[in-house]
Design a protein around this motif. Structure first.
Motif, short mmCIF file in Angstrom:
data_model
loop_
_atom_site.label_atom_id
_atom_site.label_comp_id
_atom_site.label_asym_id
_atom_site.label_seq_id
_atom_site.Cartn_x
_atom_site.Cartn_y
_atom_site.Cartn_z
N VAL A 1 36.49 54.44 26.64
CA VAL A 1 37.66 54.43 25.74
C VAL A 1 37.24 54.65 24.28
N PRO A 2 36.23 53.90 23.75
CA PRO A 2 35.82 54.17 22.36
C PRO A 2 35.33 55.61 22.15
N THR A 3 34.62 56.15 23.14
CA THR A 3 34.13 57.54 23.01
C THR A 3 35.30 58.51 22.93
N THR A 4 36.29 58.31 23.80
CA THR A 4 37.44 59.20 23.82
C THR A 4 38.27 59.08 22.54
N CYS B 1 32.96 48.48 11.55
CA CYS B 1 32.63 47.31 10.71
C CYS B 1 33.43 46.08 11.12
N LEU B 2 34.59 46.31 11.74
CA LEU B 2 35.45 45.20 12.10
C LEU B 2 35.02 44.50 13.38
N SER B 3 34.12 45.11 14.14
CA SER B 3 33.73 44.55 15.42
C SER B 3 33.17 43.12 15.34
N PRO B 4 32.23 42.82 14.41
CA PRO B 4 31.73 41.43 14.35
C PRO B 4 32.82 40.42 13.99
N LEU B 5 33.71 40.79 13.06
CA LEU B 5 34.80 39.88 12.69
C LEU B 5 35.72 39.62 13.88
N LEU B 6 36.03 40.67 14.63
CA LEU B 6 36.89 40.51 15.79
C LEU B 6 36.19 39.73 16.91
N THR B 7 34.90 40.02 17.10
CA THR B 7 34.15 39.30 18.13
C THR B 7 34.12 37.80 17.84
N MET B 8 33.86 37.46 16.57
CA MET B 8 33.84 36.05 16.17
C MET B 8 35.20 35.41 16.40
N THR B 9 36.27 36.13 16.07
CA THR B 9 37.62 35.59 16.25
C THR B 9 37.95 35.41 17.73
N VAL C 1 38.39 46.87 18.58
CA VAL C 1 38.93 45.91 19.55
C VAL C 1 38.21 46.05 20.89
N CYS C 2 37.98 47.30 21.31
CA CYS C 2 37.25 47.55 22.55
C CYS C 2 35.81 47.05 22.44
N ALA C 3 35.16 47.33 21.32
CA ALA C 3 33.78 46.88 21.13
C ALA C 3 33.68 45.37 21.19
N ALA C 4 34.60 44.68 20.51
CA ALA C 4 34.60 43.22 20.51
C ALA C 4 34.90 42.68 21.90
#
Length: 302
Positions: free
Chosen positions: A90-93, A112-120, A172-175
């Motif tokens: 999905v992220p690739t597409t 850049c948002l991935s760590p913030l979302l992962t933490m949340t 969102v997908c990465a997190a």
């Protein structure tokens, strides 16, 4: 000497901050190799398919030599498929469309948002508690990343708000992938076995989606630059995948999610060393924030 080297290697593989640095370096190396391979004539989905399959195939003999096996129970196969879709396909597409319509700068920035979302996400589901020191560390890392890519930020084209919004699905997908790997890590499975299975499944998921965006019959392999690029990238990706999964295994999803920050930092340094790019005061400030943020986020609450 061999015992000393083995001891130092064991320490590095057990230290989240050292492992984070190694993973960041490998991340940056893979990005540079991918750009070279694309310039040599590989197509994006072709690269995604064969880099993942190549990594998995590189890991198979290592897996066999250590007498380990890829978990193949039905629930594990479902896990591999979900991770292949959520973390890679999905992220690739989406990146394919967002880069075309909004530009590569925005695609880089949303990660850049991935760590913030992962933490949340980790805090919301109770996987990892959010505490002030970790929040400050992740925020520092975010600011450091912004400092390093501030030139790209100025190039963002926001004339297509729908695709700007769609781009937010990428982090969102990465997190979500970070959380899924930790929450459903196959019991008793090593990082080597898990990363091998995930690499092969990711390649399969991208292969299933590739005909929608590219023509596989037009993929070329005979040219020396293309074949060598796939082989080298596969080997580096194999090592990177094992280290990534080992980091997630010992440090959890939040620390793991900072790989992108550290990878960008190493990318800036490598570009300065290899291509003569100039490191500015802002660049050094960004690198300091990323390193300091990583150390703060890694520290356990006392």
């Amino acid at each position: 000497m061999d015992s000393t080297l083995t001891s130092r290697t064991s320490i590095a593989l057990a230290s989240p901050i050292l492992l984070l640095g190694l993973c960041g370096f490998l991340f940056a190396s893979r990005i540079m190799m991918s750009k070279t391979a694309l310039s040599a004539g590989l197509q994006p989905f072709q690269l995604g398919v064969f880099a993942n399959w190549g990594a998995g195939l590189c890991l198979l003999p290592v897996l066999a030599s250590t007498r380990q096996r890829i978990p193949m129970a039905p629930e594990h196969l479902v896990l591999y498929a979900v991770l292949g879709i959520v973390s890679f396909a999905v992220p690739t597409t989406l990146s394919y469309f967002v880069v075309e319509r909004v530009g590569p700068a925005y695609t880089s920035i949303v990660y850049c948002l991935s760590p913030l979302l992962t933490m949340t996400f980790a805090a919301v589901i109770g996987m990892e508690r959010m505490f002030l020191r970790r929040f400050i560390g992740i925020t520092f890392g975010f600011l450091g990343m912004v400092a390093l890519i501030q030139q790209q930020i100025l190039q963002i084209d926001i004339d297509q708000p729908i695709w700007v919004a769609v781009g937010l699905v990428i982090p969102v997908c990465a997190a979500s992938g970070n959380i899924i790997r930790s929450a459903w890590w196959p019991k008793g499975t090593s990082a080597l076995a898990f990363s091998c299975g995930a690499s092969l499944s990711s390649g399969l998921m991208v292969a299933l989606m590739a005909p929608v965006f590219e023509t596989p019959s037009d993929w070329h392999f005979a040219e020396p630059g293309i074949l060598s690029g796939i082989l080298v990238l596969s080997a580096v990706s194999a090592l990177s995948q094992v280290m990534n999964y080992r980091l997630q295994q010992i440090a959890g999803p939040v620390v793991f999610s900072q790989i992108g920050y550290w990878g960008t930092g190493f990318g800036v340094v490598l570009a300065a060393i290899l291509f003569g790019d100039v490191l500015t005061t802002l660049s050094f400030a960004g690198l300091a924030c990323i390193i300091g943020g990583g150390m703060l986020a890694n520290r356990k609450r006392t």
